[in-house]
Scaffold this motif. Structure first.
Motif: not given
Length: 565
Positions: A300-307
């Motif tokens: 979920t954190e990575v998905l936030f980072e890739i917007e």
């Protein structure tokens, strides 16, 4: 952004060499100057990952390390869909490893996180390591390296002349792997004994702000830089060094230097097989450490980072099924609420935040309780009809919860997380004060937030607070301070691709300018905000909101009627 402005920016980028103390030289001239400096014994090397990527060392690059970590996290079949989603994202390719590892670190304990870098332990020195090692035996030759490996020391280098700027594998606690660590800067004790006559940069991208600050302190008389091509990351970053130093740039591969023996380019097959097996075993061991819910948290954190905010919502809902009864049950609702807020679904976001408050209050973790109240405050502040009073109450309550925690009783990992989060809550208290019209209170809280963020190296958070300060000062009529903070914010936002946050600053300042009657500037800023928002998938709400502001400005000031880009 209008076409004529884009073409102007392109011309500026092409002309940067002429405007700075930089020149492009041939590879032969580079070699000649380097050999002369080595003969005189007055040279300092700054080396990066490219030096250790040569065979037979074959260390993975930063992007390769990033991929190894993500693939290990997504090994279970439940994670394969999200892995494919991440791989297909154009933004994922541009995320620096330090930013991604910061996201992973937030979801694992420190020991688990550092165990990943055991993958770098299975290498042998290459010919360039031996060249650098022999050079350190000269009186005034020093080597600065951003690499974690100790291959130069193992290649008969003199340890007293070799400085690991970002730590070394033999001392895991010293390793600088995350963006917040880079933001804190290199230890003041690490400096060059004297001003180097020549700083030679090999295999280094130039992407680290802490290394740039160190070079500025050292003030070398001349910088000699070898970049692979104009497409190399180094070529983009050389201008940051050329603004203050005389820089000579040559294009070419490291294998061409001196020249390196051919055996350094073609590794022994038995050595490479041993390295490959060792790395595969290390990755496999590390991949078994995280729990399934920890893997969901990381992604979920990575998905936030890739917007990819819609995917965050879907993955958080799936994760909540696996997290029932665990300490992360409320945390996934915070993640989902944050993503819903960003895409403009404020009613659902507020519901998720209130659910998180109930669950986390029952679990009793102050960090997660404060996180839920902070989210609620931001939702109340940013929805179409803001409620500044309730937003201030929620964020202040989150701040009181954090201030009541005894940091001495917490682990190092938790202490850092609490301090970083406290800086972000202070920023959000300032946002609530700004909405209430208390600009002095807003700038005070923004200033406190900035102090905390700079202390812990939270550069991404610093960019957001600097942007908020620029808006507050612009509203207060202090154009000078507003311009300074806006420039600082945009430098960081452009570097770390914080496009949504940049759009917010443009939208707010554009709205304020239109309300003051400076319609031409205001509409230009609103058009730029629309352009930025359209570059991010899932921000249709922000595009519609900003377009509505632009249309409203056109109705109020028909003489200044403009178009939407």
């Amino acid at each position: 952004m209008p076409e004529e402005r884009r073409s102007l920016e392109t011309r500026k980028k092409k002309d940067w060499l002429r405007s700075m103390r930089a020149q492009v030289i041939s590879f032969a001239a580079f070699e000649k100057e380097l050999n002369a400096a080595l003969a005189s014994g007055r040279i300092t090397f700054l080396v990066g990952a490219g030096v250790s990527m040569l065979a037979p060392s074959c260390q993975p690059s930063g992007p390769a390390l990033k991929n190894l970590a993500i693939e290990a996290i997504c090994a279970p079949r439940e994670m394969r869909t999200v892995l494919n989603r991440v791989r297909q994202s154009p933004r994922y390719r541009d995320i620096t490893p330090e930013v991604l590892f910061q996201r992973i670190y937030a979801c694992l304990d420190r020991k688990q996180f550092l165990a990943f870098f055991d993958v770098l332990r299975f290498s042998e020195p290459n010919a360039l390591h031996h060249v650098l090692g022999r050079a350190t035996k000269s009186r005034n030759v020093h080597v600065l390296t951003t690499n974690f490996d100790d291959l130069i020391e193992r290649a008969d280098g003199r340890p007293s002349r070799i400085t690991h700027l970002h730590g070394v594998l033999t001392q895991p606690g010293s390793m600088v792997t995350r963006i917040n660590q880079v933001g804190r800067g290199i230890n003041a004790a690490v400096s060059l004994a004297a001003r180097p006559t020549l700083l030679c940069v090999l295999g280094y991208s130039g992407n680290d702000d802490d290394v740039l600050a160190l070079v500025r302190r050292a003030r070398p008389k001349r910088v000699l830089w070898l970049a692979r091509s104009r497409k190399d990351w180094a070529w983009r970053n050389i201008r940051r060094y050329a603004s203050e130093h005389e820089v000579a740039v040559a294009h070419g591969n490291l294998e061409r230097l001196w020249p390196l023996p051919r055996r350094s380019v073609q590794p022994d097959s038995s050595t490479s097989d041993k390295q490959r097996r060792g790395r595969e075993d290390a990755i496999e061991r590390w991949g078994t450490l995280p729990r399934l819910i920890d893997r969901f948290a990381i992604m979920t954190e990575v998905l936030f980072e890739i917007e990819d905010y819609k995917s965050v919502v879907r993955l958080s809902r799936t994760a909540m099924l696996h997290a029932k009864g665990s300490e992360l049950a409320g945390w996934f609702r915070i993640q989902m609420g944050e993503a819903l807020r960003i895409v403009g679904r404020f009613s659902e976001a507020e519901k998720a935040a209130r659910q998180a408050i109930r669950i986390n209050s029952r679990l009793g973790d102050p960090f997660d309780i404060a996180g839920a109240y902070n989210l609620l405050g931001v939702i109340l502040a940013e929805r179409p009809r803001p409620d500044g009073r309730r937003a201030r109450n929620a964020t202040l309550h989150a701040l009181r919860i954090l201030d009541a925690v005894e940091l001495r009783t917490c682990s190092l990992h938790m202490r850092e997380a609490l301090v970083v989060f406290r800086g972000r809550v202070l920023n959000n208290v300032g946002l609530a004060e700004y909405i209430l019209g208390n600009h002095l209170g807003a700038t005070t809280h923004y200033g406190r937030a900035l102090q905390v963020k700079r202390k812990v190296g939270d550069m991404l958070g610093e960019a957001i607070t600097a942007g908020n300060l620029s808006v507050a000062y612009f509203h207060a009529g202090d154009a000078g301070k507003a311009a300074l903070w806006k420039k600082h914010a945009f430098v960081l936002m452009d570097k770390y691709e914080l496009r949504r946050e940049k759009g917010y600053v443009l939208r707010c300042t554009g709205t304020i300018a239109c309300e003051r009657g400076d319609v031409t500037e205001g509409q230009q800023l609103l058009r730029e905000a629309i352009y930025v928002y359209r570059s991010v998938t899932g921000l249709e709400f922000e595009v519609k909101r900003t377009s509505a502001l632009l249309r409203q400005s056109n109705r109020q000031y028909p003489a200044a009627r403009s178009y939407e880009s």
